[in-house]
Scaffold this active site. Structure first.
Site, PDB file in Angstrom:
ATOM      1  N   ARG A   3       1.137  -0.798  -0.438  1.00 59.88           N
ATOM      2  CA  ARG A   3       0.310  -0.051   0.220  1.00 59.88           C
ATOM      3  C   ARG A   3       1.108   1.090   0.357  1.00 59.88           C
ATOM      4  O   ARG A   3       0.778   2.719  -0.758  1.00 59.88           O
ATOM      5  CB  ARG A   3      -1.251   0.140   1.306  1.00 59.88           C
ATOM      6  CG  ARG A   3      -1.693   1.060   1.341  1.00 59.88           C
ATOM      7  CD  ARG A   3      -3.044   1.767   2.093  1.00 59.88           C
ATOM      8  NE  ARG A   3      -3.437  -0.273   2.246  1.00 59.88           N
ATOM      9  CZ  ARG A   3      -4.043  -0.465   2.158  1.00 59.88           C
ATOM     10  NH1 ARG A   3      -4.666   0.062   0.992  1.00 59.88           N
ATOM     11  NH2 ARG A   3      -5.107  -1.984   2.108  1.00 59.88           N
ATOM     12  N   MET A  52     -11.513   3.371  -4.563  1.00 57.20           N
ATOM     13  CA  MET A  52     -11.721   2.195  -4.241  1.00 57.20           C
ATOM     14  C   MET A  52     -10.376   1.664  -3.123  1.00 57.20           C
ATOM     15  O   MET A  52     -10.290   0.528  -2.710  1.00 57.20           O
ATOM     16  CB  MET A  52     -12.628   1.542  -5.185  1.00 57.20           C
ATOM     17  CG  MET A  52     -13.626   2.079  -4.995  1.00 57.20           C
ATOM     18  SD  MET A  52     -14.497   2.836  -4.189  1.00 57.20           S
ATOM     19  CE  MET A  52     -15.825   1.123  -3.663  1.00 57.20           C
ATOM     20  N   LEU A  57      -8.203   2.222   0.836  1.00 52.85           N
ATOM     21  CA  LEU A  57      -7.371   3.170   1.827  1.00 52.85           C
ATOM     22  C   LEU A  57      -6.312   3.395   1.699  1.00 52.85           C
ATOM     23  O   LEU A  57      -5.099   3.818   1.250  1.00 52.85           O
ATOM     24  CB  LEU A  57      -7.960   1.611   2.780  1.00 52.85           C
ATOM     25  CG  LEU A  57      -9.018   1.185   3.175  1.00 52.85           C
ATOM     26  CD1 LEU A  57      -8.346   0.001   4.043  1.00 52.85           C
ATOM     27  CD2 LEU A  57      -9.626   2.412   3.904  1.00 52.85           C
ATOM     28  N   ASN A 114     -12.813  14.786   0.141  1.00 55.26           N
ATOM     29  CA  ASN A 114     -13.398  13.120  -0.574  1.00 55.26           C
ATOM     30  C   ASN A 114     -14.871  12.881  -1.275  1.00 55.26           C
ATOM     31  O   ASN A 114     -15.940  14.159  -0.313  1.00 55.26           O
ATOM     32  CB  ASN A 114     -13.184  11.669   0.526  1.00 55.26           C
ATOM     33  CG  ASN A 114     -14.154  10.363  -0.179  1.00 55.26           C
ATOM     34  OD1 ASN A 114     -14.109  10.242  -1.391  1.00 55.26           O
ATOM     35  ND2 ASN A 114     -14.578   9.904   0.339  1.00 55.26           N
ATOM     36  N   HIS A 150     -18.628  11.116  -0.818  1.00 58.63           N
ATOM     37  CA  HIS A 150     -19.199  10.183   0.123  1.00 58.63           C
ATOM     38  C   HIS A 150     -21.137  10.307   0.287  1.00 58.63           C
ATOM     39  O   HIS A 150     -21.385  11.161   0.357  1.00 58.63           O
ATOM     40  CB  HIS A 150     -18.774  10.742   1.426  1.00 58.63           C
ATOM     41  CG  HIS A 150     -18.992   8.963   2.229  1.00 58.63           C
ATOM     42  ND1 HIS A 150     -18.340   7.492   2.136  1.00 58.63           N
ATOM     43  CD2 HIS A 150     -20.501   7.967   3.071  1.00 58.63           C
ATOM     44  CE1 HIS A 150     -19.041   6.735   2.603  1.00 58.63           C
ATOM     45  NE2 HIS A 150     -20.168   7.269   3.174  1.00 58.63           N
ATOM     46  N   SER A 207     -22.071  14.056   1.027  1.00 56.97           N
ATOM     47  CA  SER A 207     -21.091  15.025   1.856  1.00 56.97           C
ATOM     48  C   SER A 207     -20.259  14.895   1.028  1.00 56.97           C
ATOM     49  O   SER A 207     -19.233  13.697   0.107  1.00 56.97           O
ATOM     50  CB  SER A 207     -20.783  13.710   2.842  1.00 56.97           C
ATOM     51  OG  SER A 207     -22.027  14.155   4.009  1.00 56.97           O
ATOM     52  N   GLU A 216      -9.125   8.358   9.494  1.00 51.44           N
ATOM     53  CA  GLU A 216      -9.988   6.787   9.982  1.00 51.44           C
ATOM     54  C   GLU A 216     -10.707   7.762   8.356  1.00 51.44           C
ATOM     55  O   GLU A 216     -11.383   8.498   7.876  1.00 51.44           O
ATOM     56  CB  GLU A 216     -10.943   8.368  10.834  1.00 51.44           C
ATOM     57  CG  GLU A 216     -10.363   7.839  11.742  1.00 51.44           C
ATOM     58  CD  GLU A 216     -10.093   6.041  12.639  1.00 51.44           C
ATOM     59  OE1 GLU A 216     -10.845   5.943  12.662  1.00 51.44           O
ATOM     60  OE2 GLU A 216      -9.058   6.249  12.830  1.00 51.44           O
ATOM     61  N   ASP A 249     -13.612   7.658   6.382  1.00 46.89           N
ATOM     62  CA  ASP A 249     -15.085   8.614   5.750  1.00 46.89           C
ATOM     63  C   ASP A 249     -15.179   9.762   7.153  1.00 46.89           C
ATOM     64  O   ASP A 249     -16.141   9.680   7.869  1.00 46.89           O
ATOM     65  CB  ASP A 249     -16.486   8.036   5.547  1.00 46.89           C
ATOM     66  CG  ASP A 249     -15.904   7.051   4.465  1.00 46.89           C
ATOM     67  OD1 ASP A 249     -15.460   7.484   3.415  1.00 46.89           O
ATOM     68  OD2 ASP A 249     -16.250   5.938   4.039  1.00 46.89           O
TER      69      ASP A 249
HETATM   70  C1  GRF Z   1     -19.604   8.017  -6.067  1.00 44.35           C
HETATM   71  O1  GRF Z   1     -20.868   7.140  -5.778  1.00 44.35           O
HETATM   72  C2  GRF Z   1     -18.861   8.588  -4.797  1.00 44.35           C
HETATM   73  O2  GRF Z   1     -19.785   8.952  -3.973  1.00 44.35           O
HETATM   74  C3  GRF Z   1     -18.783   7.643  -4.246  1.00 44.35           C
HETATM   75  O3  GRF Z   1     -18.279   6.493  -5.696  1.00 44.35           O
HETATM   76  C4  GRF Z   1     -18.868   6.642  -6.414  1.00 44.35           C
HETATM   77  C5  GRF Z   1     -17.649   6.724  -7.664  1.00 44.35           C
HETATM   78  O4  GRF Z   1     -18.408   7.604  -8.072  1.00 44.35           O
HETATM   79  N1  GRF Z   1     -17.327   7.776  -3.489  1.00 44.35           N
HETATM   80  P1  GRF Z   1     -17.894   7.817  -9.826  1.00 44.35           P
HETATM   81  O5  GRF Z   1     -16.610   7.312 -10.174  1.00 44.35           O
HETATM   82  O6  GRF Z   1     -17.450   9.563  -9.673  1.00 44.35           O
HETATM   83  O7  GRF Z   1     -19.060   8.156 -11.366  1.00 44.35           O
END
Ligand code: GRF
Length: 316
Positions: free
Chosen positions: A66, A91, A93, A108, A110, A137, A144, A146
């Site tokens: 990582r 996606m 960490l 970020n 979320h 958000s 930590e 999110d």
């Molecule tokens: C979105 O729903 C975002 O909130 C989440 O992952 C998704 C990414 O979608 N973190 P995209 O790749 O921006 O279309």
């Protein structure tokens, strides 16, 4: 117009990245995208960004530790001149070293109304809980997951019969609007008077026996029932300047500072010759230096008894 340079990290579709990118095409958008990087060279968002003329980087994280992988991304971001990072469906960490290298510079998005529903499956969890609203958000990234300070949110009503897919699709519309607006506010906050006053206040009130009043229409910091050691000025008499005024040790010190950095230091009108103005609206303020100046100004006005306290504190 000077634009903040932003690197965007994605893992897949990249629709939020696209929203940031298209918003950045407006002339008055305060940021520009300098790199889109993905941990999957096949991420569809990469070809979209490339077609829009943005530099891209795609490399699989597989087979790398990582921290090693994060170092590669970090190097790419820096080579592209990024000052901020926007995670958009990234996606992965992040390693603690990466998070701390971009502390207060990384956002970020979320798909929930944080602090509710951190992690995955946010839409289904909101439906199962019977919530009236889900949403999205934008937050500052901390160690930590999110969890960092929330900068902006949009609630989205849950409709009867919503599935996680139908809800996610509607929240995505809100995401696309929220992210670019919040990012634009974030990269300009260091030029916003209220944010600058907050920074000065934090440093000034950390000094012994300090308090805040309003004097001559300006927020002003002094020793309780004593003398003033700092004034915060914003557009005073229409001069358009945001600055903190502090006391130097002597007029010579004021002159030396003004000579060394004439854009930043100035002699404030209606103040004595030992006061100096430090502009805070230049975008490159060294806040440790401002704190040091406030401290030195405090020393100019503090009664002997309090100075003793400060000297003892300084020894530790
Ligand atoms: C979105 O729903 C975002 O909130 C989440 O992952 C998704 C990414 O979608 N973190 P995209 O790749 O921006 O279309």
């Amino acid at each position: 117009m000077h634009k903040a340079k932003v690197g965007v990290l994605i893992s897949g579709r990249g629709s939020n990245m696209a929203a940031l990118l298209y918003a950045a095409k407006a002339q008055d958008c305060p940021y520009e995208i300098v790199l889109v990087a993905a941990n999957d060279p096949q991420a569809p968002g990469l070809s979209l960004a490339a077609a829009e003329g943005i530099a891209t980087f795609g490399q699989s994280h597989k087979s790398l530790k990582r921290a090693e992988f994060d170092q590669i991304i970090d190097a790419q971001l820096r080579a592209a001149g990024a000052q901020y990072v926007a995670l958009a469906g990234y996606m992965r960490l992040l390693s603690p070293a990466f998070v701390s290298a971009w502390e207060n510079r990384m956002l970020n998005i979320h798909p929930s109304l944080l602090p509710k529903y951190k992690g995955l499956d946010t839409h289904q969890r909101a439906i199962d809980a019977g919530d009236s609203h889900a949403g999205c958000s934008v937050h500052i990234v901390t160690a930590e997951l999110d969890d960092g300070p929330v900068l902006g949110q949009t609630p989205v009503a849950i409709l009867p019969g919503d599935t996680q897919d139908s809800l996610a699709a509607r929240i995505l519309i809100a995401e696309h609007q929220l992210y670019s607006r919040t990012l634009a506010d974030f990269v300009t906050r260091e030029r916003q008077p209220d944010w600058l006053l907050g920074k000065v206040r934090e440093a000034a009130l950390a000094l012994p026996q300090a308090d805040e009043i309003v004097s001559h229409g300006m927020p002003c910091f002094g020793i309780v029932k004593g003398k003033k050691f700092a004034y915060f000025t914003r557009d005073h008499h229409g001069d358009g300047i945001i600055a903190v005024l502090v006391k130097t040790t002597a007029p010579e010190e004021q002159a030396t500072l003004m000579e060394a950095d004439p854009d930043r230091y100035y002699r404030p009108a209606y103040f004595g010759a030992e006061w100096v103005g430090i502009r805070l609206d230049l975008g490159d303020t060294d806040w440790d230096h401002v704190a040091e100046r406030l401290r030195s100004s405090w020393r100019q006005v503090a009664p002997k008894k309090l100075m003793g306290l400060m000297d003892i504190a300084d020894e530790f």
